[in-house]
Design a protein around this motif. Structure first.
Motif, PDB file in Angstrom:
ATOM      1  N   ARG A   2       0.857  -1.202   0.000  1.00 20.04           N
ATOM      2  CA  ARG A   2       0.000   0.000   0.000  1.00 20.04           C
ATOM      3  C   ARG A   2       0.885   1.242   0.000  1.00 20.04           C
ATOM      4  O   ARG A   2       0.523   2.263  -0.550  1.00 20.04           O
ATOM      5  N   ARG A   3       2.041   1.150   0.665  1.00 22.15           N
ATOM      6  CA  ARG A   3       2.910   2.333   0.775  1.00 22.15           C
ATOM      7  C   ARG A   3       4.239   2.044   0.083  1.00 22.15           C
ATOM      8  O   ARG A   3       4.938   1.097   0.442  1.00 22.15           O
ATOM      9  N   ALA A  35       7.833   3.993  -1.482  1.00 20.18           N
ATOM     10  CA  ALA A  35       8.659   5.212  -1.570  1.00 20.18           C
ATOM     11  C   ALA A  35       9.769   4.973  -2.583  1.00 20.18           C
ATOM     12  O   ALA A  35      10.225   3.840  -2.768  1.00 20.18           O
ATOM     13  N   ALA A  80      -0.382   4.826  -1.308  1.00 17.10           N
ATOM     14  CA  ALA A  80       0.405   5.923  -0.699  1.00 17.10           C
ATOM     15  C   ALA A  80       1.794   5.891  -1.318  1.00 17.10           C
ATOM     16  O   ALA A  80       2.613   5.044  -0.981  1.00 17.10           O
ATOM     17  N   THR A 125       5.334   7.992  -2.468  1.00 21.35           N
ATOM     18  CA  THR A 125       6.157   9.190  -2.258  1.00 21.35           C
ATOM     19  C   THR A 125       7.417   9.090  -3.103  1.00 21.35           C
ATOM     20  O   THR A 125       8.146   8.091  -3.014  1.00 21.35           O
ATOM     21  N   ALA A 137       8.529   8.945   5.050  1.00 22.27           N
ATOM     22  CA  ALA A 137       8.107   8.049   3.961  1.00 22.27           C
ATOM     23  C   ALA A 137       8.988   6.795   3.931  1.00 22.27           C
ATOM     24  O   ALA A 137       8.491   5.671   3.788  1.00 22.27           O
ATOM     25  N   SER A 155       8.079   4.361   6.736  1.00 24.02           N
ATOM     26  CA  SER A 155       6.727   3.787   6.822  1.00 24.02           C
ATOM     27  C   SER A 155       6.360   2.991   5.572  1.00 24.02           C
ATOM     28  O   SER A 155       5.285   2.406   5.519  1.00 24.02           O
ATOM     29  N   CYS A 156       7.255   2.943   4.589  1.00 25.74           N
ATOM     30  CA  CYS A 156       6.868   2.256   3.344  1.00 25.74           C
ATOM     31  C   CYS A 156       7.103   0.746   3.444  1.00 25.74           C
ATOM     32  O   CYS A 156       7.844   0.279   4.316  1.00 25.74           O
ATOM     33  N   GLU A 157       6.453   0.027   2.540  1.00 26.67           N
ATOM     34  CA  GLU A 157       6.645  -1.448   2.504  1.00 26.67           C
ATOM     35  C   GLU A 157       7.667  -1.832   1.431  1.00 26.67           C
ATOM     36  O   GLU A 157       8.348  -2.840   1.513  1.00 26.67           O
TER      37      GLU A 157
END
Ligand code: APR
Length: 246
Positions: A16-17, A19, A96, A98, A177, A180-182
């Motif tokens: 979902r996330r 960067a 999400a 970035t 970012a 918190s990113c995967e």
């Protein structure tokens, strides 16, 4: 063609996330020289480390201004390449997303990327070198550097020079970012200039899957979860194609 590991596609599909950290390498295929390539032509005898510094500007503001004017000219002629465009497509597929860039060429924004953090500024913007007055247009009297219309000090490019602090808000957003990113993609950077170079390692410490896209090895290569050795203009479109394949 570039082989994209199925495990990476699965991680990216589930993420979902996401960067991304980009460096000069993603603009190389747009004709914008990277920093560690030999400077071409007129500027071959200078090293960026000798020009992109407050001391160099204080010593010879016209030389530094002319170097950036030459670079601005190169950037104005450049076009976003398939690597920039693949990151625009990826932004559209991730909840999400970035994009953190060290580049000052504005090519990510010109390609259509929306969430872009410019850690090192923007070469097309100029600022007052003394009071940091907000500078819009200025009358081109031919003087180089031009003068700040507000206070008369020489103008300078709105970029971060060696030894200068990065914009605090941009760096904080980039760190947040990364942590918190995967999935963290590190594209076209030699990963040697800090604090930007810390971001992929911070992402990995926070549990992200780190992917390096670079034809050459870097200090990140040995610890990256995936290494896609090749030019961004080929690898990133291949990654998007694998992501879109049913
Ligand atoms: N695709 C992907 N990577 C590429 C390509 C390409 N087509 N061509 C070159 N590269 C890689 C090089 O192998 C190198 O690792 O891009 C990297 C470019 O590294 P640098 O020239 O050091 O640029 P960058 O990492 O962005 O520099 C970081 O240093 O000079 C300062 O502030 C400046 O933002 C810059 C920072």
């Amino acid at each position: 063609a570039v082989a994209i590991p199925a495990a990476l596609v699965a991680r990216l599909r589930a993420a979902r996330r996401v960067a991304v950290l980009s460096g000069a390498g993603i603009s190389a295929e747009s004709g914008v020289p990277t920093f560690r390539d030999a400077q071409t032509g007129l500027w071959a005898r200078y090293r960026p480390e000798d020009l992109a510094t407050p001391a160099a500007f204080a010593r010879d503001p016209q030389l530094v201004w002319d170097w950036y004017a030459w670079r601005r000219e190169r950037v104005a002629q450049a076009q976003p390449n398939p690597g920039h465009r693949a990151l625009v497509a990826l932004e559209g597929r991730v909840a999400a997303f970035t994009l953190i860039t060290q580049n000052v060429d504005g090519l990510h924004r010109r390609a259509g990327s929306r969430r872009v953090i410019e850690l090192h500024g923007d070469i097309t913007r100029s600022v007052c070198s003394v009071e940091r007055c907000e500078v819009g247009a200025w009358d081109d009297t031919g003087e180089r550097p031009p003068r700040c219309p507000a206070c008369g000090a020489p103008l300078r490019p709105d970029v971060v020079w060696f030894g200068e602090a990065l914009p605090r808000a941009a760096l904080a957003a980039a760190q947040a970012a990364a942590e918190s990113c995967e999935v963290f993609l590190c594209v076209g950077t030699s990963t040697v200039v800090y604090p930007a170079a810390e971001l992929p390692f911070a992402a990995q410490r926070s549990g992200a899957c780190v992917v390096e896209v670079n034809p050459d090895a870097t200090p990140l290569s040995s610890s990256a979860d995936f290494r896609l050795p090749g030019p961004a203009g080929t690898v990133l479109p291949a990654l998007l194609a694998a992501l879109d394949a049913t």
